[in-house]
Design a protein around this motif. Structure first.
Motif, PDB file in Angstrom:
ATOM      1  N   UNK A 106       0.810  -1.227   0.000  1.00  0.00           N
ATOM      2  CA  UNK A 106       0.000   0.000   0.000  1.00  0.00           C
ATOM      3  C   UNK A 106       0.837   1.269   0.000  1.00  0.00           C
ATOM      4  N   UNK A 107       1.944   1.299   0.743  1.00  0.00           N
ATOM      5  CA  UNK A 107       2.752   2.514   0.852  1.00  0.00           C
ATOM      6  C   UNK A 107       3.945   2.530  -0.101  1.00  0.00           C
ATOM      7  N   UNK A 108       3.963   1.615  -1.044  1.00  0.00           N
ATOM      8  CA  UNK A 108       5.082   1.536  -1.976  1.00  0.00           C
ATOM      9  C   UNK A 108       4.618   2.064  -3.328  1.00  0.00           C
ATOM     10  N   UNK A 109       5.250   3.133  -3.828  1.00  0.00           N
ATOM     11  CA  UNK A 109       4.846   3.681  -5.131  1.00  0.00           C
ATOM     12  C   UNK A 109       5.019   2.646  -6.255  1.00  0.00           C
ATOM     13  N   UNK A 110       4.130   2.701  -7.229  1.00  0.00           N
ATOM     14  CA  UNK A 110       4.173   1.762  -8.358  1.00  0.00           C
ATOM     15  C   UNK A 110       5.529   1.778  -9.043  1.00  0.00           C
ATOM     16  N   UNK A 111       6.111   2.955  -9.173  1.00  0.00           N
ATOM     17  CA  UNK A 111       7.424   3.075  -9.823  1.00  0.00           C
ATOM     18  C   UNK A 111       8.475   2.258  -9.065  1.00  0.00           C
ATOM     19  N   UNK A 112       8.402   2.272  -7.741  1.00  0.00           N
ATOM     20  CA  UNK A 112       9.336   1.498  -6.919  1.00  0.00           C
ATOM     21  C   UNK A 112       9.086   0.002  -7.065  1.00  0.00           C
ATOM     22  N   UNK A 113       7.815  -0.403  -7.100  1.00  0.00           N
ATOM     23  CA  UNK A 113       7.498  -1.818  -7.298  1.00  0.00           C
ATOM     24  C   UNK A 113       8.031  -2.313  -8.641  1.00  0.00           C
ATOM     25  N   UNK A 114       7.849  -1.517  -9.677  1.00  0.00           N
ATOM     26  CA  UNK A 114       8.361  -1.895 -10.998  1.00  0.00           C
ATOM     27  C   UNK A 114       9.873  -2.010 -10.976  1.00  0.00           C
ATOM     28  N   UNK A 170      12.437  -1.617   1.653  1.00  0.00           N
ATOM     29  CA  UNK A 170      11.988  -0.288   1.224  1.00  0.00           C
ATOM     30  C   UNK A 170      11.178   0.377   2.332  1.00  0.00           C
ATOM     31  N   UNK A 171      10.228  -0.359   2.893  1.00  0.00           N
ATOM     32  CA  UNK A 171       9.356   0.217   3.931  1.00  0.00           C
ATOM     33  C   UNK A 171      10.152   0.608   5.175  1.00  0.00           C
ATOM     34  N   UNK A 172      11.158  -0.181   5.510  1.00  0.00           N
ATOM     35  CA  UNK A 172      11.995   0.129   6.676  1.00  0.00           C
ATOM     36  C   UNK A 172      12.748   1.444   6.468  1.00  0.00           C
ATOM     37  N   UNK A 173      13.203   1.661   5.251  1.00  0.00           N
ATOM     38  CA  UNK A 173      14.021   2.842   4.960  1.00  0.00           C
ATOM     39  C   UNK A 173      13.229   4.047   4.448  1.00  0.00           C
ATOM     40  N   UNK A 174      11.943   3.851   4.194  1.00  0.00           N
ATOM     41  CA  UNK A 174      11.123   4.957   3.678  1.00  0.00           C
ATOM     42  C   UNK A 174       9.841   5.176   4.475  1.00  0.00           C
ATOM     43  N   UNK A 175       9.821   4.656   5.697  1.00  0.00           N
ATOM     44  CA  UNK A 175       8.598   4.844   6.498  1.00  0.00           C
ATOM     45  C   UNK A 175       8.567   6.241   7.091  1.00  0.00           C
TER      46      UNK A 175
END
Length: 178
Positions: A106-114, A170-175
């Motif tokens: 949910x909190x991960x931008x689509x660009x990051x997922x790609x 990613x979530x750990x470093x961008x929360x």
């Protein structure tokens, strides 16, 4: 426009290219991560599209784009197989009973997922895309890649686990703090 393309009209072919190149390049880059290699695969794919378009049968809205996307996927797979970049390793017996993780994206931008998906090893990324995006079964993937069904399943399992780890990182470093 399609009848003109099928008759070899160069302006119609150029227009078909312009209307679809971005979408098809996106499809290709899901499999072939390198930008220069993606361009090479796309060139081969469009050569195949334009040489075979005469035999294409229109089946309604989106059928041409879907047909072109299948050609792009097939060309990307052929490229990866030719370069011997699809190395598949089976699961160890103790790994087969571990359930797949479904991380919260949910909190991960689509660009990051790609980006995370593009960073997966070629074999993992290929199986992941064929199963998740193209909605192919393990049986279909096995036939396409000349592998066993359980090899397809194991590669998907490993791809999901690696992707889940990337998402956690990613979530750990961008929360955002509360």
């Amino acid at each position: 426009m399609l009848p003109l393309v099928q008759r070899g009209d160069e302006r119609a072919m150029l227009e078909l290219y312009r209307q679809n190149v971005r979408y098809l390049t996106g499809v290709c880059s899901r499999y072939v991560g390198d930008e220069d290699e993606t361009k090479d695969v796309m060139q081969e794919a469009f050569l195949k599209i334009f040489s075979a378009v005469g035999s294409f049968k229109y089946r309604g809205e989106g059928s041409l784009r879907g047909w072109m996307a299948r050609i792009v996927v097939n060309e990307a797979l052929k490229f990866l197989q030719h370069r011997r970049r699809l190395n598949f390793v089976g699961l160890d017996p103790e790994e087969t009973d571990v359930p797949d993780e479904t991380p919260d994206t949910a909190d991960v931008p689509a660009k990051e997922l790609h980006r995370m998906i593009r960073e997966l090893p070629d074999g993992y990324r290929t199986i992941f895309n064929l199963f998740v995006v193209e909605e192919k079964s393990h049986k279909e993937i096995a036939a396409m890649l000349h592998i066993k069904e359980n090899t397809s399943a194991s590669q998907l399992h490993r791809a999901k686990a690696l992707l889940a780890e990337k998402i956690r990182h990613y979530k750990t470093h961008h929360s955002t703090p509360l």
